[in-house]
Design a protein around this motif. Structure first.
Motif, mmCIF file in Angstrom:
data_model
loop_
_atom_site.group_PDB
_atom_site.id
_atom_site.type_symbol
_atom_site.label_atom_id
_atom_site.label_comp_id
_atom_site.label_asym_id
_atom_site.label_seq_id
_atom_site.Cartn_x
_atom_site.Cartn_y
_atom_site.Cartn_z
ATOM 1 N N ASP A 211 4.579 49.637 49.287
ATOM 2 C CA ASP A 211 4.868 48.331 48.685
ATOM 3 C C ASP A 211 4.837 47.178 49.674
ATOM 4 O OD1 ASP A 211 7.097 49.082 50.101
ATOM 5 O OD2 ASP A 211 8.522 48.844 48.454
ATOM 6 N N ARG B 78 3.465 36.106 47.324
ATOM 7 C CA ARG B 78 2.127 36.419 46.818
ATOM 8 C C ARG B 78 1.205 36.646 48.003
ATOM 9 N NH1 ARG B 78 -0.740 36.086 42.147
ATOM 10 N NH2 ARG B 78 -2.947 35.512 42.238
ATOM 11 N N ILE C 176 5.235 39.737 44.273
ATOM 12 C CA ILE C 176 6.469 40.511 44.216
ATOM 13 C C ILE C 176 7.669 39.582 44.368
ATOM 14 C CG2 ILE C 176 5.392 42.603 45.154
ATOM 15 C CD1 ILE C 176 6.770 41.990 47.823
ATOM 16 N N HIS C 177 8.829 40.054 43.933
ATOM 17 C CA HIS C 177 10.096 39.379 44.181
ATOM 18 C C HIS C 177 10.853 40.246 45.175
ATOM 19 C CE1 HIS C 177 9.117 36.945 40.712
ATOM 20 N NE2 HIS C 177 9.009 38.033 39.974
ATOM 21 N N ALA C 178 11.235 39.697 46.304
ATOM 22 C CA ALA C 178 11.855 40.534 47.332
ATOM 23 C C ALA C 178 12.775 39.720 48.221
ATOM 24 C CB ALA C 178 10.786 41.222 48.181
ATOM 25 N N THR D 161 -1.466 40.236 44.802
ATOM 26 C CA THR D 161 -0.264 40.876 44.265
ATOM 27 C C THR D 161 0.922 39.942 44.461
ATOM 28 O OG1 THR D 161 -1.073 43.108 44.739
ATOM 29 C CG2 THR D 161 1.309 42.850 44.478
ATOM 30 N N PRO E 194 9.645 45.304 51.367
ATOM 31 C CA PRO E 194 10.798 45.326 50.458
ATOM 32 C C PRO E 194 11.804 46.423 50.789
ATOM 33 C CG PRO E 194 8.759 45.046 49.214
ATOM 34 C CD PRO E 194 8.370 45.391 50.626
ATOM 35 N N SER F 197 9.814 34.644 45.708
ATOM 36 C CA SER F 197 8.630 35.278 45.140
ATOM 37 C C SER F 197 7.539 35.163 46.193
ATOM 38 C CB SER F 197 8.211 34.588 43.834
ATOM 39 O OG SER F 197 7.820 33.252 44.068
ATOM 40 N N ARG G 85 -1.817 43.446 49.148
ATOM 41 C CA ARG G 85 -1.131 44.641 49.616
ATOM 42 C C ARG G 85 -1.739 45.087 50.944
ATOM 43 N NH1 ARG G 85 -2.081 49.018 46.475
ATOM 44 N NH2 ARG G 85 -0.226 50.088 47.273
#
Length: 443
Positions: free
Chosen positions: A257, A206, A168-170, A166, A282, A204, A209
């Protein structure tokens, strides 16, 4: 994945995880900071005074042109710390907001902060961990069979990479970001690292989860809390050893998340930012995003550590004598990509740039004042705001007369939260979200 009790040779991932070490930091005549790494190959050393190394293929616009100035020297941080990018704050390195633009006002950093420019928050010092020997151990009463730490379910780095990935941008943001403004703007002294607004960065990320890993380890419906623990040195203050950094997460957030990240900005994690694996939570205060994670307890009852019972709670007027609830969601904030006291030319247009963010919801609107808050204009947003990340914005200003001016920026998120003029005081200086006065001089 395997049980800790298995013997070598029983599975492809049978090597045991390296034990947590009390990492020593030694000063040497060459002014390098060297931190030992114990592995099968023997001890390694990493000089902290080396020149910056930029990842292959990274956009040239993310590098600062010209010679790199002398580095800030912070024992316990591995990467180089050019003084034009960072300010030393105790054992930490704060990002300079004005370093996001060059002398001509052109952007040198996009939405994500490059790894070499990312702020560093360490309670102690950065450990160097052998990724081949590293193991993530899961145990506790919230897993099937209630495995003990000695019989923990283990994952090697390759095991995590084999699970669905997964991205995400956080943001990662320290709970004390902005702490110094309690004193500078409100006249209230607070202990702790005197951050301005630079203990934050967007990247970003990676990984896998946390929910995937918990389920693979045998999560039960009875699970209440998880307790990730880092492999950094024990945190010792005034003779009290609080042990390694660790902080519980409620199972709802863990399954929502939260990410076990092994990459940052499309590259493997580096030591200062949690290699080989860290948590990214996040919207929550940065202490929740445990770096160098080595184990996770999963329990069918609430879990506790000094980082949710003593630290990272609010004390003082308006709060219970024993402290308020453990801190979770970050507040709304804004910052200019401009040095405090910057000098701007009168009689010409200047485009003012900045970024705003909220831990609770995407930013809806940003307003800017150039007269100390007497009047406000709506800034232009550079991208569609998203939850858990900041939003870039800009506005044009043409000051006609020389003199001193006070810039201000205030954001409102989609839940309706707006930055206040003053922040309610708390003794530890957490979650300062008030509008920050940014002085400039027009010449």
């Amino acid at each position: 994945m395997r049980r800790s009790s298995e013997k070598p040779g029983e599975s492809p991932w049978s090597r045991k995880a390296p034990e947590r070490l009390r990492w020593g930091v030694e000063r040497h005549p060459d002014s390098a900071v060297r931190i030992p790494l114990r592995s099968a190959a023997g001890a390694l050393t990493v000089p902290a005074s080396a020149a910056p190394v930029f990842a292959p293929g990274r956009a040239a616009a993310e590098e600062v042109p010209g010679p790199v100035p002398e580095s800030v020297n912070i024992p316990g941080i591995v990467k180089p710390l050019p003084a034009q990018w960072f300010v030393q704050r105790d054992t930490n390195a704060e990002m300079r907001w004005d370093s996001l633009r060059d002398a001509d006002g052109e952007a040198v950093v996009g939405r994500h902060v490059p790894v070499e420019r990312f702020f560093v928050r360490n309670h102690t010092s950065t450990p160097l961990i052998d990724p081949v020997g590293w193991r993530l151990k899961l145990f506790g009463s919230g897993l099937h069979g209630a495995p003990s730490p000695e019989r923990a379910v283990e994952f090697a780095l390759d095991d995590l990479r084999a699970l669905p990935a997964t991205g995400i941008h956080a943001l990662i943001e320290c709970a004390g970001n902005g702490r110094s403004y309690f004193h500078r703007q409100q006249g209230r002294l607070t202990p702790g690292t005197p951050w301005t607004l630079g203990s934050i960065g967007s990247a970003s990320w990676r990984g896998v989860r946390l929910a995937e890993v918990l389920r693979a380890a045998g999560l039960t419906d009875a699970a209440v809390d998880v307790l990730p623990t880092g492999l950094d040195p024990d945190y010792v203050v005034d003779g009290t050893d609080y042990g390694p950094v660790r902080r519980p997460l409620p199972i709802a957030k863990a399954l929502d998340d939260t990410l076990l990240a092994y990459e940052m900005n499309d590259e493997p994690l580096t030591p200062d930012h949690g290699a080989p694996v860290r948590l990214v939570v996040p919207g929550w205060v940065g202490i929740a995003s445990i770096k160098w994670v080595g184990s996770i307890e999963v329990a069918d009852h609430p879990l506790h550590s000094p980082w949710n019972t003593v630290f990272y709670r609010m004390y003082g007027p308006g709060h219970p004598p024993g402290g308020g609830p453990a801190l979770t969601t970050q507040v709304v904030k804004s910052a200019f990509e401009l040095a405090e006291g910057a000098r701007l030319e009168a009689g010409r247009e200047h485009r003012l740039h900045g970024r705003s963010w909220s831990g609770a919801a995407p930013v809806r609107q940003v307003e800017v004042s150039t007269d100390g808050g007497l009047s406000w204009r709506t800034a232009e947003l550079a991208e569609e705001p998203c939850a858990g990340d900041w939003t870039r914005w800009s506005t044009v200003w043409r000051p006609e007369r020389p003199g001193r001016y006070e810039l201000r920026a205030r954001a409102t998120d989609r839940q309706g939260a707006t930055q206040p003029e003053r922040e309610a005081f708390n003794r530890e200086g957490y979650l300062f979200g008030a509008v920050v006065a940014h002085p400039v001089t027009v010449v």
